[in-house]
Design an enzyme around this catalytic site. Structure first.
Site, mmCIF file in Angstrom:
data_model
loop_
_atom_site.group_PDB
_atom_site.id
_atom_site.type_symbol
_atom_site.label_atom_id
_atom_site.label_comp_id
_atom_site.label_asym_id
_atom_site.label_seq_id
_atom_site.Cartn_x
_atom_site.Cartn_y
_atom_site.Cartn_z
ATOM 1 N N LYS A 1 1.725 -1.236 -0.014
ATOM 2 C CA LYS A 1 0.066 -0.201 -0.335
ATOM 3 C C LYS A 1 0.452 1.454 0.066
ATOM 4 C CE LYS A 1 -3.560 -2.575 2.573
ATOM 5 N NZ LYS A 1 -4.527 -2.910 3.572
ATOM 6 N N GLN B 1 -4.982 -1.356 9.658
ATOM 7 C CA GLN B 1 -4.800 -2.838 9.069
ATOM 8 C C GLN B 1 -5.907 -3.698 9.456
ATOM 9 O OE1 GLN B 1 -3.089 -3.481 6.011
ATOM 10 N NE2 GLN B 1 -4.192 -5.703 6.339
ATOM 11 N N ASP C 1 -11.237 2.176 2.999
ATOM 12 C CA ASP C 1 -12.073 0.710 2.956
ATOM 13 C C ASP C 1 -12.755 0.517 3.085
ATOM 14 O OD1 ASP C 1 -9.740 -0.903 2.991
ATOM 15 O OD2 ASP C 1 -9.316 -0.291 5.554
#
Length: 284
Positions: A53, A97, A120
Site C-alpha cells: 500500500k 490494517q 476501506d
C-alpha cells in the site's frame, strides 16, 4: 479455455492514470492526497500488505505515512491516534490494517474513523450509503472486481450472478454492486444447501469463501465468468485461490488467477478512493 483477467496489468494501467490525475491536481492546487496506514503488531501478512500500500501510494504521487505500533498498544491509544488524523486536513485517507490484536475491538476502531476518510469503506455509514444506492466509499475488493468487469466488457444487466461468501468486506458489498448494475444476484455461503447446483446456474460467479480449491468444475456453468477472491496456502505453502483453477479454466469464459488477479486491484481501488476523498475535500 478461459481468457485470463489480468489484475496486474489492469492495476498498472489504472495506477498510471491515477498518477497523471494526481500530478495535474497538484499543479493546479499545490496539494497532494495524503494516505496514512496504521499497523498494530507484527502480523507477517499485514506487514506485506502495508508495504504494498505504501509503495502504491508513493507511485501515485501521494503523501504516504505508515504508523507501526507495538502489539501492546491499547485501544484508547489507537483511538486517540485515529482522532488526530480525523482532525488533520493534510490526510484524506485513514486505513487501519486488519486483523487487530485480540484486546482491541475492531468495531470500535472502524467507528472511530471519519467516514469521509474511510477509504476501506467499512464504516457503517459508508456501508449504509452503498446499500441505499448512494455509494461514496466502497470496500476496495468489490470495487476492483467491478473495474475488471468494465475493462473486460462483461455485461451484467439481466445476468444471473452468484456470490459465494457473505463477509462485510467482500460478499455483501459485491452482491449490492452487482444488483446496482441490474444483475440478478444470489448471495450464498458455506451453509447454503445445494451450493454447487446454485452456483452452476451463474453467468457470473464470485468466490470469496476462504477455502482453498473449494470451487471445482462441478460448480461452474460452461462459459461463466469466474472471479476468485481467495488467498490460501496449500500443504506445500503455495498460494492458491478458492477456485480449482486448472479444471475451472477449461470451462469458464473468463477467470482471475491467484496470485495476480483480484489482489493488485484491491490496492489500486484504495488509492483511487483516497484520490476521490482528496478531491471532495477541495470542494468542501
Amino acid at each position: 479455455m478461459a481468457e485470463l483477467i489480468d489484475g496486474k496489468v489492469l492495476a498498472a494501467k489504472l495506477q498510471g492514470k491515477l498518477a497523471q490525475k494526481t500530478a495535474k491536481l497538484k499543479e493546479k492546487t499545490g496539494q497532494t492526497p495524503g494516505l496514512v496506514v496504521i499497523l498494530v503488531g507484527n502480523n507477517p501478512a499485514s506487514q506485506i500488505y502495508v508495504r504494498n500500500k505504501e509503495r502504491s501510494a508513493l507511485a501515485a504521487g501521494f503523501r504516504s505515512k505508515v504508523d507501526r505500533l507495538p502489539e501492546e498498544t491499547s485501544q484508547e491509544e489507537l483511538l486517540r491516534l485515529i482522532e488526530t488524523y480525523n482532525q488533520n486536513p493534510d490526510w484524506h485517507g485513514i486505513l487501519v490494517q486488519l486483523p487487530l490484536p485480540d484486546h482491541i475491538d475492531d468495531e470500535a476502531v472502524l467507528l472511530a474513523i471519519d467516514p469521509d476518510k474511510d477509504v476501506d469503506g467499512f464504516h457503517p455509514l459508508n456501508m449504509g450509503k452503498l446499500w441505499s444506492g448512494h455509494p461514496v466509499m466502497i470496500p476496495a475488493t468489490p470495487a476492483g472486481i467491478m473495474e475488471m468487469f468494465h475493462e473486460y466488457g462483461v455485461e451484467l444487466e439481466g445476468k444471473r450472478a452468484v456470490v459465494i461468501g457473505r463477509s462485510n468486506i467482500v460478499g455483501k458489498p459485491m452482491a449490492q454492486l452487482l444488483l446496482a448494475k441490474n444483475a440478478t444476484v444470489t448471495l450464498t455461503h458455506s451453509r447454503t444447501h445445494n451450493l454447487a447446483k446454485l452456483a452452476k446456474r451463474a453467468d457470473i460467479l464470485v468466490v470469496a469463501i476462504g477455502r482453498g480449491h473449494f470451487v471445482t468444475k462441478d460448480f461452474v456453468k460452461e462459459g461463466a465468468v469466474v472471479i476468485d477472491v481467495g488467498m490460501n496456502r496449500d500443504e506445500n505453502g503455495k498460494l492458491i485461490g478458492d477456485v480449482k483453477f486448472d479444471e475451472v479454466a477449461e470451462i469458464a469464459s473468463l477467470i482471475t488467477p491467484v496470485p495476480g488477479g483480484v489482489g493488485p486491484m484491491t490496492i489500486t481501488m484504495l488509492m483511487e478512493q483516497t484520490y476521490q476523498a482528496f478531491k471532495r475535500s477541495l470542494e468542501s
